[in-house]
Design an enzyme around this catalytic site. Structure first.
Site, PDB file in Angstrom:
ATOM      1  N   HIS A 164      10.745  18.098  24.432  1.00 54.50           N
ATOM      2  CA  HIS A 164      12.044  18.726  24.696  1.00 54.50           C
ATOM      3  C   HIS A 164      13.057  18.136  23.712  1.00 54.50           C
ATOM      4  CE1 HIS A 164      10.703  20.589  28.503  1.00 54.50           C
ATOM      5  NE2 HIS A 164       9.912  19.532  28.549  1.00 54.50           N
ATOM      6  N   LEU A 165      13.623  18.999  22.886  1.00 52.44           N
ATOM      7  CA  LEU A 165      14.604  18.521  21.897  1.00 52.44           C
ATOM      8  C   LEU A 165      16.031  18.631  22.420  1.00 52.44           C
ATOM      9  CD1 LEU A 165      13.072  19.867  18.564  1.00 52.44           C
ATOM     10  CD2 LEU A 165      13.339  17.476  19.248  1.00 52.44           C
ATOM     11  N   ARG A 166      16.228  19.363  23.510  1.00 52.18           N
ATOM     12  CA  ARG A 166      17.521  19.448  24.220  1.00 52.18           C
ATOM     13  C   ARG A 166      18.622  20.163  23.447  1.00 52.18           C
ATOM     14  NH1 ARG A 166      15.044  18.702  28.846  1.00 52.18           N
ATOM     15  NH2 ARG A 166      14.637  16.526  29.407  1.00 52.18           N
TER      16      ARG A 166
ATOM     17  N   HIS B 189      16.597  11.990  28.818  1.00 55.31           N
ATOM     18  CA  HIS B 189      17.748  12.082  29.726  1.00 55.31           C
ATOM     19  C   HIS B 189      18.677  10.921  29.422  1.00 55.31           C
ATOM     20  CE1 HIS B 189      16.258  15.352  32.141  1.00 55.31           C
ATOM     21  NE2 HIS B 189      15.114  14.722  32.300  1.00 55.31           N
TER      22      HIS B 189
ATOM     23  N   HIS C   4       3.726  25.734  33.258  1.00 56.60           N
ATOM     24  CA  HIS C   4       4.130  24.548  34.026  1.00 56.60           C
ATOM     25  C   HIS C   4       3.686  24.853  35.453  1.00 56.60           C
ATOM     26  CE1 HIS C   4       7.270  21.511  35.437  1.00 56.60           C
ATOM     27  NE2 HIS C   4       6.954  22.139  36.530  1.00 56.60           N
TER      28      HIS C   4
ATOM     29  N   HIS D 226       0.910  19.620  30.629  1.00 59.75           N
ATOM     30  CA  HIS D 226       0.890  18.348  31.372  1.00 59.75           C
ATOM     31  C   HIS D 226       0.032  18.385  32.635  1.00 59.75           C
ATOM     32  CE1 HIS D 226       4.008  20.513  33.498  1.00 59.75           C
ATOM     33  NE2 HIS D 226       4.942  20.266  32.615  1.00 59.75           N
TER      34      HIS D 226
ATOM     35  N   ASP E  58       5.188  15.387  26.577  1.00 57.71           N
ATOM     36  CA  ASP E  58       6.245  15.927  27.447  1.00 57.71           C
ATOM     37  C   ASP E  58       7.516  15.077  27.301  1.00 57.71           C
ATOM     38  OD1 ASP E  58       7.670  17.487  29.192  1.00 57.71           O
ATOM     39  OD2 ASP E  58       6.612  16.834  30.998  1.00 57.71           O
TER      40      ASP E  58
ATOM     41  N   HIS F  20       4.194  19.371  23.037  1.00 57.80           N
ATOM     42  CA  HIS F  20       5.050  19.569  24.222  1.00 57.80           C
ATOM     43  C   HIS F  20       6.165  18.536  24.242  1.00 57.80           C
ATOM     44  CE1 HIS F  20       5.269  20.586  28.786  1.00 57.80           C
ATOM     45  NE2 HIS F  20       6.429  20.118  28.360  1.00 57.80           N
TER      46      HIS F  20
END
Lengths: 432, 314
Positions: free
Chosen positions: A67-69, A316, A184, A237, A312, A65
């Site tokens: 996030h590669l964005r 940012h 989620h 999560h 997770d 889990h």
């Protein structure tokens, strides 16, 4: 081309191995495991022998889990920087969530991500497709198309599948491909406005609360839908004691219900919002919960209810986080701290064994996602992680390969450092 | 004034972190400033040459006016920097706004912000002293201090009293500061209001929780009525102002349960006929306007004490 890893402590729960064993890799697969394998033949055929004395050798870790964005938010992270962070953190594979811009709800986005991953070459990337078109929660995305392009699961992560009818259909339809639907779990009305866990600390700080019930309600509903549909359901999560109990009960009833937890929910609690002076780096979704919840999650690791540890990893940009707590985006990064946190705070104090940690980091995620890895049984793909259990590290976000710096663990001193990954028999080189 | 104690904080961010001696020091200083407001020429030169920025991210008439008057009476140079509708809508971050102000070398910054923790964020980055004039539902320390000054004047003490705080305990910005202050000083605090407006685990703050107005005010020395924020209230919290008044509105008849010498407080602005009946608000037990007068003295005291720290450092 062969590679012999000698002298390490090899831990593989799938073979119930934990001891000083050598590992021979040939043609990208595990050829043999045994004590004191002879290096002569390997060297004679031009192979490499690697001394792993003092290191732990395990099946490659899989962070299921992150996030590669990319595409769309490359200023936070890219496939290349995210997978470099993964490699540095000891991960041979990652599964990336679909909430990119545009959403990964079609094969062209999936193929783009896989192409970038191939180009970077730091780790395997397993894209997770959206459940619904545009993550709008209304119509099913073209799951067959995405699966044929390489998607290994579906999730609207970042957002819940709120609509019960859509969730039912997703659980039914995903069975055609034998993939899990990853939820989620967040009731958006109950958690509306919430920026931290609802409890003593939200009360003290005057911050709007996101109650645990908002997670529990969704998991409870989904367990019922899983029972009726016979589908595969995975809670992303998971953060509350009651949601964990629901998963435990569902498993006892034989349902195909699984869950992951994050290192931060295992190690931190809501009071850190106060202790950190409202640091936006302790703001994530779901929020840090109460001490009771945290202890329940640890119990879930020990009793086997929890199937995987996942970070997770949610990058940012510094500017986005450097605002009032209430306005900051949710999420923290974790790829480069997962091992040290879990080894130092869970294994070293004896809460779980090293073998159990390998299950949670590797075997569990591989089985859940149906991807290669998770075992070093002869014939398995040679995805291997090596780490130094004694190396002392101090978390310093400035040194991360990730583009982002949003970690609440800055300055923590821990033991346990990944020292290398091998993907398909090939040692991975990544930027220092 | 207490003789041994020296105020040493650069900022006043909340009551939670204050020691009782610090609270007493502010109240004592405020008492000595009350006399200034009674003069014909309401001005002393105490803060001459000091620049104070009033940085208000939310509309506030009462608190801002009170701070402004306090600054004028101390001869400080006050600057109003209203951000609602300027920087934020242009996308400027709080940090950039703060750094911009910093470049103008203010001595003190008074901040009102919709979100908890914003004053802490400023205080960490700025050399100027920061005064929290309300950060969301978190703290509003000068309100609690002016309430305390009012109670101390009327009751002669802050310990051993029973104080009932009635209304929207969850969202009202003055509640937490008042709870911290009164419990630190040794009084018993009872909070009461609809269950829908009672925050989780409020008892952990050391208060007794009640859901019944009559029970809460029985034998009370002090009753603080809180404003119901009609403009931002979701219909899920209470169905109508009529029902609210029926359950939690303070009337003369219900007031009989309290002590004979009870005082009635309200941070204002009041919703007459919603949380408080007019004859109670205007009655002889009401000290609501004294609170306003004391607000100026408290803010003078806080400006004075923090400016003193600034000068000591310089």
């Amino acid at each position: 081309m062969s590679l012999l890893i000698k002298g390490g402590r090899l831990v593989d729960p799938t073979q119930e191995l934990d001891g000083e064993l050598d590992l021979l890799i040939e043609e990208g697969v595990v050829a043999r495991i045994g004590p004191d394998l002879e290096p002569g033949e390997v060297e004679a055929t031009g192979g490499e022998v690697r001394d792993a004395t003092g290191l732990v050798v395990t099946p490659g870790w899989i962070d299921m889990h992150i996030h590669l964005r990319e595409p769309g938010e490359e200023y936070k992270e890219t496939v290349a920087t995210g997978t470099a962070a993964a490699a540095a953190g000891g991960f041979t594979a990652v599964a990336c969530m679909a909430n990119t811009v545009p959403v990964n709800d079609n094969r062209s986005v999936t193929e783009h991500i896989l192409g970038e991953a191939e180009r970077a070459g730091y780790a395997r990337v397993h894209p997770i497709g959206a459940v619904s078109k545009g993550q709008q929660g209304e119509e099913l995305a073209e799951i067959a198309e995405m699966v044929s392009a390489g998607v290994v699961a579906v999730s609207d992560d970042g957002l819940p599948v709120a609509n019960s009818a859509l969730m039912r259909r997703a659980l039914e339809y995903a069975q055609h491909f034998d993939i899990p639907v990853i939820q989620h779990a967040q009731d958006l009305e109950l958690s509306a406005g919430g920026v931290m866990h609802e409890g003593e600390w939200s009360t003290r700080l005057g911050l709007p609360g996101w109650p645990g019930a908002a997670e529990d309600i969704v998991v409870a509903r989904d367990v019922l839908l899983t029972e009726d549909s016979g589908g595969r359901y995975h809670v992303a999560h998971l953060s509350t004691a009651r949601a964990l109990d629901l998963v435990r009960q569902a498993k006892a009833r034989g349902l195909r219900v699984t869950c992951e937890v994050t290192p931060h929910h295992l190690l931190l609690t809501d009071r850190l919002v106060a202790d950190s002076g409202f640091s936006p780096d302790v703001k994530m979704n779901p929020p840090l919960r109460s001490e009771d919840d945290r202890e329940a999650l640890i119990a879930g690791l020990i009793d086997g209810t929890v199937d995987a540890i996942a970070s997770d990893h949610a990058p940012h940009h510094r500017d986005e986080k450097d605002v009032e707590f209430s306005l900051a985006p949710f999420g923290i990064i974790g790829l480069e701290t997962n091992l040290a946190l879990c080894y130092d705070r869970l294994v070293r104090p004896g809460l779980i064994t090293l073998s159990r940690l390998v299950e949670l980091f590797s075997t569990g995620p591989a089985r859940l996602l149906g991807v290669p890895g998770g075992s070093l049984a002869p014939g398995s793909v040679a995805d291997v992680t090596l780490f130094d259990p004694e190396a002392k590290i101090t978390v310093a976000a400035e040194s991360f390969r990730s583009k982002s710096r949003n970690t609440p663990f800055e300055g923590w001193t821990l033991r346990g450092q990944p020292v290398g990954t091998i993907v398909g028999g090939r040692p991975v080189e990544f930027p220092s | 004034m207490s003789t041994e104690f020296h105020w040493s904080r650069k900022d006043l961010l909340g009551i939670a972190e204050l020691e009782p001696e610090e609270i007493t020091a502010v109240l004592d200083a405020a008492e000595s400033f009350q006399e200034v407001s009674a003069r014909a020429i309401k001005k002393v030169p105490t803060l001459r040459g000091q620049t104070v920025v009033n940085l208000f991210f939310e509309a506030s008439t009462r608190t801002r006016s009170s701070f402004e008057i306090a600054q004028k009476r101390l001869s400080a140079d006050g600057l109003n920097f209203s951000v609602s509708g300027s920087s934020l809508t242009k996308g400027e971050s709080l940090v950039d706004t703060a750094l911009t102000l910093q470049a103008m070398a203010p001595d003190l910054i008074v901040i009102r912000h919709a979100y908890p923790g914003a004053p802490q964020m400023l205080a960490r980055r700025l050399a100027a002293g920061v005064i929290n004039a309300g950060d969301g539902a978190h703290e509003h320390p000068t309100q609690a201090l002016l309430d305390a000054l009012t109670i101390r004047e009327r009751k002669g003490r802050l310990d051993g009293l029973k104080v009932a705080i009635i209304g929207d305990i969850e969202h009202c910005r003055v509640v937490r500061s008042n709870i911290h202050l009164l419990t630190k000083m040794g009084s018993e605090v009872v909070v009461a209001g609809p269950r829908t407006m009672m925050p989780a685990a409020i008892a952990k703050l050391g208060v007794t929780v009640s859901y019944d107005l009559d029970e809460a005010i029985a034998d009370a020395d002090v009753i603080m009525m809180l404003r119901i924020q009609l403009e931002r209230q979701s219909k899920m919290l209470f169905p109508s102002t009529r029902e609210y008044f029926r359950l939690f509105g303070l009337t003369r008849a219900r007031l009989q349960a309290a002590k004979d010498d009870v005082i009635i407080m309200h941070p204002g602005p009041m919703n007459r006929g919603v949380e408080i009946a007019s004859d109670v608000a205007d009655g002889s037990d009401s000290v609501i306007l004294e609170q306003v007068s004391n607000g100026v003295a408290i803010r003078m005291a806080v400006l004075y004490l923090l400016a003193g720290v600034r000068q000591a450092v310089a």
